[in-house]
Design a protein around this motif. Structure first.
Motif, mmCIF file in Angstrom:
data_model
loop_
_atom_site.group_PDB
_atom_site.id
_atom_site.type_symbol
_atom_site.label_atom_id
_atom_site.label_comp_id
_atom_site.label_asym_id
_atom_site.label_seq_id
_atom_site.Cartn_x
_atom_site.Cartn_y
_atom_site.Cartn_z
ATOM 1 N N THR A 33 -4.655 -0.572 -7.384
ATOM 2 C CA THR A 33 -5.467 0.538 -8.142
ATOM 3 C C THR A 33 -6.037 1.263 -7.115
ATOM 4 O OG1 THR A 33 -7.684 -0.968 -7.685
ATOM 5 C CG2 THR A 33 -6.304 -1.264 -9.761
ATOM 6 N N GLU A 34 -6.168 1.174 -5.817
ATOM 7 C CA GLU A 34 -6.645 2.150 -4.764
ATOM 8 C C GLU A 34 -5.914 3.340 -4.843
ATOM 9 O OE1 GLU A 34 -7.114 2.578 0.046
ATOM 10 O OE2 GLU A 34 -7.075 0.140 -0.879
ATOM 11 N N VAL A 35 -4.761 2.995 -5.280
ATOM 12 C CA VAL A 35 -3.669 4.995 -5.529
ATOM 13 C C VAL A 35 -4.573 5.554 -6.728
ATOM 14 C CG1 VAL A 35 -1.737 6.477 -5.620
ATOM 15 C CG2 VAL A 35 -1.444 4.117 -4.183
ATOM 16 N N GLU A 36 -4.532 4.887 -7.893
ATOM 17 C CA GLU A 36 -5.344 5.839 -9.131
ATOM 18 C C GLU A 36 -6.100 5.687 -8.552
ATOM 19 O OE1 GLU A 36 -6.472 3.425 -12.561
ATOM 20 O OE2 GLU A 36 -3.995 3.437 -12.149
ATOM 21 N N ASP A 37 -7.699 5.597 -8.349
ATOM 22 C CA ASP A 37 -9.070 5.577 -8.160
ATOM 23 C C ASP A 37 -9.051 6.498 -6.523
ATOM 24 O OD1 ASP A 37 -9.406 3.069 -9.972
ATOM 25 O OD2 ASP A 37 -9.731 2.199 -8.039
ATOM 26 N N SER A 38 -8.234 7.066 -5.811
ATOM 27 C CA SER A 38 -8.422 7.738 -5.421
ATOM 28 C C SER A 38 -8.512 8.988 -5.720
ATOM 29 C CB SER A 38 -7.321 7.432 -3.703
ATOM 30 O OG SER A 38 -6.327 7.558 -3.933
ATOM 31 N N MET A 39 -7.406 9.562 -6.455
ATOM 32 C CA MET A 39 -6.744 9.945 -7.346
ATOM 33 C C MET A 39 -7.729 10.819 -8.365
ATOM 34 S SD MET A 39 -2.335 9.861 -7.680
ATOM 35 C CE MET A 39 -2.419 11.841 -8.789
ATOM 36 N N ILE A 79 -3.660 8.166 2.072
ATOM 37 C CA ILE A 79 -2.661 7.861 1.052
ATOM 38 C C ILE A 79 -1.393 8.238 1.140
ATOM 39 C CG2 ILE A 79 -2.146 5.729 -0.678
ATOM 40 C CD1 ILE A 79 -5.134 5.456 -1.527
ATOM 41 N N HIS A 80 -1.669 9.019 1.141
ATOM 42 C CA HIS A 80 0.120 10.388 0.698
ATOM 43 C C HIS A 80 0.557 10.857 1.773
ATOM 44 C CE1 HIS A 80 1.691 13.030 -1.289
ATOM 45 N NE2 HIS A 80 1.613 14.522 -0.057
ATOM 46 N N HIS A 81 -0.123 10.975 2.838
ATOM 47 C CA HIS A 81 0.734 11.105 3.934
ATOM 48 C C HIS A 81 0.599 9.650 4.394
ATOM 49 C CE1 HIS A 81 0.177 15.393 5.092
ATOM 50 N NE2 HIS A 81 -1.557 15.189 4.006
ATOM 51 N N ALA A 82 0.514 8.583 4.823
ATOM 52 C CA ALA A 82 0.901 7.506 4.571
ATOM 53 C C ALA A 82 1.762 6.483 4.136
ATOM 54 C CB ALA A 82 -0.499 5.725 5.022
ATOM 55 N N ALA A 83 1.858 6.709 3.196
ATOM 56 C CA ALA A 83 2.974 6.749 2.400
ATOM 57 C C ALA A 83 4.718 7.645 2.522
ATOM 58 C CB ALA A 83 2.671 6.663 0.702
ATOM 59 N N PHE A 84 4.377 8.249 2.818
ATOM 60 C CA PHE A 84 5.536 9.179 3.012
ATOM 61 C C PHE A 84 6.370 9.338 4.536
ATOM 62 C CE2 PHE A 84 7.241 13.053 5.533
ATOM 63 C CZ PHE A 84 8.823 12.710 5.097
ATOM 64 N N TYR A 85 5.509 8.558 5.483
ATOM 65 C CA TYR A 85 5.820 8.254 6.384
ATOM 66 C C TYR A 85 6.337 6.752 7.562
ATOM 67 C CZ TYR A 85 3.656 12.674 9.044
ATOM 68 O OH TYR A 85 3.568 13.595 8.699
#
Length: 242
Positions: free
Chosen positions: A117-123, A57-63
């Protein structure tokens, strides 16, 4: 006369809209870069876990953010150039870039509200896995990663149902945070991410509004230029020698 006045009004609105869209493009690029390189995010992304879903998610959001910002800036430049030159070709290209940005913004906004909540849950999953590994083995190399998380988020430990956590917190919490032992790091991560996601949601909403308005203005300008050029051609005659 009325048509020329409408074209002039549309051009003024499109110039202002292009400026705002360009500023939004730079804002999205800045936010994407800050999100990608800020310690709070990179720290959890760089932790080597087999199921670190947050890294994807981190890399996909950046690109995605960089591509979206470039599309918006290009749309703003083309629209501004089309306004100055009254070019149908540039106007059509500007409309296409606005439409392309719109096609990217709508899925992003939908994903934000359906998978918020997917980003929150993954972190938080990353923190949970690191914490539990250190709890089971205090000498694990994960202890340094857990200490870095505590120092970055200014928190200390979490409420765990698996037993006493005082030993883990004593070894991994900063000295100035030990007095707040029991302060839940999961809650700190959740609060930090909520502020960040609220900012992203606001920026997405504003950008969608300006993108739709840009599409309307560029399409109106294209038709205005088209009919204006047709009107100018009427009444012109060419004398041919006999």
């Amino acid at each position: 006369m009325g048509l020329r006045c409408s074209v002039r009004t549309t051009k003024c609105q499109l110039l202002v809209t292009s400026l705002c869209v360009m500023l939004l493009g730079f804002s999205i690029a800045t936010l994407s870069t800050v999100t990608h390189y800020r310690l709070h995010f990179t720290l959890l992304s760089n932790i080597s876990l087999e199921n670190n879903s947050y890294r994807v998610i981190h890399h996909a959001a950046f690109y995605f953010g960089i591509c979206l910002s470039m599309t918006l800036i290009l749309a703003a430049l083309l629209s501004a150039a089309a306004t100055v030159r009254e070019s149908q070709c540039l106007t059509a290209m500007g409309f296409f870039c606005f439409a392309l940005a719109f096609c990217g913004l709508i899925p992003a906004a939908c994903w934000r509200y359906t998978h918020g909540t997917e980003v929150e849950d993954s972190m938080m999953d990353v923190y949970d896995l690191v914490y539990e590994e250190v709890r089971r083995n205090a000498s694990s190399f994960r202890r340094h990663e857990l200490t870095a998380i505590h120092e970055t988020f200014l928190c200390c430990g979490k409420h765990s149902p698996f037993g006493d956590t005082a030993i883990v917190e004593h070894k991994t919490c900063p000295s100035n945070q030990l007095r707040d032992a029991g302060q839940d790091c999961l809650q700190e991560i959740r609060d930090f991410l909520k502020k960040h996601m609220d900012l992203i949601s606001t920026l997405l909403g504003i950008t969608i509004s300006f993108t739709v308005y840009g599409m309307i203005l560029t399409s109106f300008l294209w038709f205005s230029i088209h009919f204006s050029s047709n009107l100018e051609r009427k009444g012109k005659y060419i004398l041919r020698e006999r």
